[in-house]
Design an enzyme around this catalytic site. Sequence first.
Site, PDB file in Angstrom:
ATOM      1  N   ILE A 147     102.433 -20.705  69.347  1.00  0.00           N
ATOM      2  CA  ILE A 147     103.830 -20.255  69.350  1.00  0.00           C
ATOM      3  C   ILE A 147     103.849 -18.784  69.737  1.00  0.00           C
ATOM      4  CG2 ILE A 147     105.813 -19.759  67.859  1.00  0.00           C
ATOM      5  CD1 ILE A 147     105.071 -22.303  66.282  1.00  0.00           C
ATOM      6  N   HIS A 175     106.899 -28.347  79.342  1.00  0.00           N
ATOM      7  CA  HIS A 175     106.853 -29.180  78.131  1.00  0.00           C
ATOM      8  C   HIS A 175     106.977 -30.647  78.548  1.00  0.00           C
ATOM      9  CE1 HIS A 175     107.295 -30.106  73.891  1.00  0.00           C
ATOM     10  NE2 HIS A 175     108.300 -30.901  74.199  1.00  0.00           N
TER      11      HIS A 175
HETATM   12  C1  GRF Z   1     101.033 -30.329  79.512  1.00  0.00           C
HETATM   13  O1  GRF Z   1     101.375 -31.669  79.303  1.00  0.00           O
HETATM   14  C2  GRF Z   1     102.158 -29.434  79.146  1.00  0.00           C
HETATM   15  O2  GRF Z   1     103.410 -30.012  79.271  1.00  0.00           O
HETATM   16  C3  GRF Z   1     101.900 -29.138  77.682  1.00  0.00           C
HETATM   17  O3  GRF Z   1     100.502 -29.072  77.590  1.00  0.00           O
HETATM   18  C4  GRF Z   1      99.919 -29.892  78.581  1.00  0.00           C
HETATM   19  C5  GRF Z   1      98.888 -29.076  79.294  1.00  0.00           C
HETATM   20  O4  GRF Z   1      98.117 -29.846  80.182  1.00  0.00           O
HETATM   21  N1  GRF Z   1     102.576 -27.929  77.276  1.00  0.00           N
HETATM   22  P1  GRF Z   1      97.086 -29.115  81.147  1.00  0.00           P
HETATM   23  O5  GRF Z   1      96.178 -28.256  80.285  1.00  0.00           O
HETATM   24  O6  GRF Z   1      97.850 -28.291  82.128  1.00  0.00           O
HETATM   25  O7  GRF Z   1      96.312 -30.210  81.824  1.00  0.00           O
END
Ligand code: GRF
Length: 227
Positions: free
Chosen positions: A119, A136
Amino acid sequence: MPACTDASDPGGGIQWPLPQPWPAAHPPLRLGVMASGNGSNFEALVQACREGPLAAEVALLVVNNPGCGAERRAERLGVPCRHADHRLQPSREALDRQLIGLFREAAVDLVVMAGWMRIVTPVLIEAFPGRLVNIHPSLLPSFRGVDAVGQALAAGTTLAGCTAHLVAAEVDAGPILVQAAVPVLAGDDHASLTARIQAREHRILPLAVALAAERIAAAAPGPAAQG
Ligand code: GRF
């Protein structure tokens, strides 16, 4: 600006409020990226910069988990990587101050939270007003917080997706830049739905960066535009 469907997207589902072609940033934007894990969104951003269409350069990756997948991708891609390990900081604010120092040192214009599993506080948000983007894995404002994919499956939704947005103090909130929807198919499990959503994330995150850059340029026109 009202959203429209991205005609260049063969799979459909991306609501895209950008005209074609993408506006070019002059000089190219310098991006900072924050990641905690696998780093697939980080790599998608690097590719969008190197292969087009995003007129930007990933100047620095910062990870809070040394040795994570994102750091290994940075090594392979030749992108500078620094550590900001939350375990070595006394507070969330102290971690954010370390991040600010690293990104200022690298002279970045815009920071992307690409799978940053911490956070952030107003310390970081206020240091990069309108210049901090998060991705997200849900159609916000649904399913904020941890395990958004699991939340969507548990709720029995038939439509899932992802959202790229500017960061506000509230977790997984703030002005929406781009969203993409995907179907939840019969037989989907956590892994299959996550993979379908992430394929969309890799498309919309570069779009979101271009949109954020457009907003920054509109808010602070250069000398030529001021007349
Ligand atoms: C993604 O699904 C993003 O939405 C979330 O964390 C994940 C990260 O995936 N916040 P990566 O490390 O980019 O493969």
